[in-house]
Scaffold this active site. Structure first.
Site, mmCIF file in Angstrom:
data_model
loop_
_atom_site.group_PDB
_atom_site.id
_atom_site.type_symbol
_atom_site.label_atom_id
_atom_site.label_comp_id
_atom_site.label_asym_id
_atom_site.label_seq_id
_atom_site.Cartn_x
_atom_site.Cartn_y
_atom_site.Cartn_z
ATOM 1 N N LYS A 48 -16.829 -2.937 2.600
ATOM 2 C CA LYS A 48 -16.481 -3.692 1.223
ATOM 3 C C LYS A 48 -15.728 -2.769 0.311
ATOM 4 O O LYS A 48 -15.194 -3.565 -0.748
ATOM 5 C CB LYS A 48 -17.805 -4.225 0.853
ATOM 6 C CG LYS A 48 -18.325 -5.410 1.765
ATOM 7 C CD LYS A 48 -19.316 -6.452 1.312
ATOM 8 C CE LYS A 48 -19.574 -7.729 2.274
ATOM 9 N NZ LYS A 48 -20.098 -7.021 3.349
HETATM 10 C C1 PLP Z 1 -20.180 -8.074 4.331
HETATM 11 C C2 PLP Z 1 -20.585 -7.413 5.747
HETATM 12 C C3 PLP Z 1 -20.020 -7.874 6.969
HETATM 13 C C4 PLP Z 1 -19.848 -9.335 7.118
HETATM 14 O O1 PLP Z 1 -18.559 -9.337 6.355
HETATM 15 P P1 PLP Z 1 -17.614 -10.906 6.384
HETATM 16 O O2 PLP Z 1 -16.544 -10.609 5.467
HETATM 17 O O3 PLP Z 1 -18.804 -11.687 5.098
HETATM 18 O O4 PLP Z 1 -17.703 -11.609 7.613
HETATM 19 C C5 PLP Z 1 -20.472 -7.211 8.228
HETATM 20 N N1 PLP Z 1 -20.814 -6.038 8.108
HETATM 21 C C6 PLP Z 1 -21.180 -5.461 6.954
HETATM 22 C C7 PLP Z 1 -22.059 -3.963 7.084
HETATM 23 C C8 PLP Z 1 -21.019 -5.897 5.803
HETATM 24 O O5 PLP Z 1 -21.472 -5.277 4.634
#
Ligand code: PLP
Length: 461
Positions: free
Chosen positions: A110
């Site tokens: 993220k």
């Molecule tokens: C947010 C997150 C996801 C999911 O991502 P999306 O874009 O919401 O599908 C998967 N793995 C981790 C570690 C995350 O922080």
């Protein structure tokens, strides 16, 4: 390049409007008016992730920022990563590679989207001589990445709701130990859904805002996050085969932001074979891809908490673009009666699924098993989210053409309890995580059942 809503009413928006607004006025999600075409021969000549971003991002931002402005923003966007080129690609065997997206300061992918969001927020606020409140809820990694990305900008105050949930202690500490005067973690006495309801209410009321102040959304529907993520699909393809052959991408999924970014990259010219959508027991997406049934059910707590969702908010973009081919009227109808009426697509449209998507749902027991066996076989420890994507690929082994890239979305050290239970010992804990253990937590506890959260924001604004 302008933007419009998947539900048709909100349109002709500039990039900056989309950035600041987050969600469209009609409740839909913003889409670019067309898919810009990427010159693959140009990308082939690039070296770094940043080189690629400098080509991709301006394709979407011209309505608001000059090339020079964007170049300057991007030079300062991605910071505090523990490896120089931000991403490592780890070969596993002849057909599988792991794309390590966890080298940023909060040890989850993220950071790519949220550092870009914060950089553009700050530029826009400075240009307009405004300040902003970031208000959001988190079930795991969004909150820490948002706080980390925004904390260095004095123009932004971050208020993040942390639900009673099963996020790991480390994930919580990443938010409660920051100790900066513009960061306000709030321990909320409710579920993630309760917190999201409060955030929604806040965006309607805006009662705590001052004059000349923006309210910013950092959840995964913000288009700027998608842009940041599109770049690493091109980067992976460049590094693995110079964009000469299609790849499969296996993606652990919750809100579908990362999968939609991959889809977007393919619309822009990325050579792509299949997207493998891996989910935990919260399997709404798997039910849709397997049986054309997108129906909301209760959230189940799993060992991959960042994917514990009841609906996948970015999925509306895929329904609109891929299945409905831009029919905003139909998209609006479908979503105005959802979740009361589950989503089912006309059969001939739904048949398109198999051209591009495979899906699989993994329960906790098999997630544990996968983490253990992967380490036993390859001497490589993966986190529970990544394990969902690995286990999903295993289901389709033998039937896939081309090489497969598995996205590793978080560093395993973020989940020490789960790792302990799996008898896995992590030797290389990133210092950004190990330094948290002894830090003091500071966060206010507030109720989601009255106005105290809005009052608190007002007092500290
Ligand atoms: C947010 C997150 C996801 C999911 O991502 P999306 O874009 O919401 O599908 C998967 N793995 C981790 C570690 C995350 O922080």
């Amino acid at each position: 390049m302008f933007f419009h809503s998947t539900r048709g009413k909100d349109k002709n928006k500039t990039f900056e409007e989309v950035l600041i607004q987050g969600l469209a006025d009609d409740g839909g999600l913003f889409m670019p008016d067309y898919w810009p075409e990427v010159d693959l021969s140009y990308i082939r000549k690039q070296e770094s992730f940043l080189d690629i971003a400098k080509y991709i991002i301006p394709l979407f931002t011209k309505s608001s920022f000059s090339e020079n402005e964007v170049e300057e923003i991007l030079n300062n966007t991605w910071h505090d990563f523990d490896i120089k080129d931000l991403i490592n690609i780890k070969p596993i065997n002849k057909s599988i590679k792991i794309l390590e997206l966890f080298h940023g300061p909060t040890a989850a992918f993220k950071d790519f989207g949220l550092q870009l969001a914060a950089a553009f927020f700050n530029k826009s606020l400075n240009k307009q001589n405004k300040t902003a409140i970031v208000f959001g809820a988190t079930s795991g990694d969004t909150g820490s990445a948002a706080i980390d990305a925004c904390k260095k900008f004095d123009s932004i105050k971050s208020f993040i709701l942390i639900p009673d949930g099963n996020m790991s202690e480390i994930q919580r500490k990443q938010m409660t130990t920051v100790k900066k005067s513009n960061v306000f973690p709030i321990l909320a006495d409710g579920t993630f859904d309760d917190c999201q309801d409060i955030v929604k209410k806040g965006f309607q009321e805006r009662s705590f805002l001052r004059n000349n102040q923006n309210l910013l959304a950092v959840n995964s529907i913000n288009w700027v996050r998608i842009m940041g993520q599109i770049c690493y699909y091109f980067y992976a393809s460049l590094k693995i085969n110079k964009l000469s052959k299609p790849l499969n991408f296996s993606i652990p999924t919750g809100n579908f932001g990362n999968v939609f970014s991959c889809y977007a990259a393919s619309k822009m010219g990325l050579p792509l074979s299949k997207i493998i959508v891996g989910v935990n027991e919260n399997n709404i997406l798997d039910r849709f891809f397997k049986s054309n049934n997108y129906s909301r059910s209760k959230v189940i707590e799993t060992i991959s908490p960042s994917m514990d969702i009841s609906v996948a908010s970015n999925f509306e973009r895929l329904i609109y673009d891929f299945y409905l081919e831009g029919d905003s009227k139909r998209c609006s109808e479908i979503y105005l009666s959802f979740p009361n009426t589950p989503i089912t697509i006309d059969k001939d449209m739904w048949e398109k699924t198999r051209k591009l998507f495979l899906s699989y749902s993994v329960d906790d027991i098999n997630t544990y098993k996968c983490m253990k066996s992967f380490n036993a076989e390859y001497n490589y420890i993966i986190d529970p989210h990544t394990a969902v994507a690995v286990e999903s690929v295993m289901q389709f082994e033998g039937s896939l053409d081309y090489e497969t890239v598995i996205l590793s979305t978080a560093h395993p050290a973020k989940f020490p309890k789960t790792m302990n239970k799996a008898d896995l010992n992590i030797s290389n804990i990133p210092s950004s995580l190990s330094s948290l253990i002894d830090k003091e937590e500071v966060a206010i506890k507030l109720s989601t059942s009255d106005n105290s959260i809005f009052e608190y924001i007002k007092q500290n604004n």
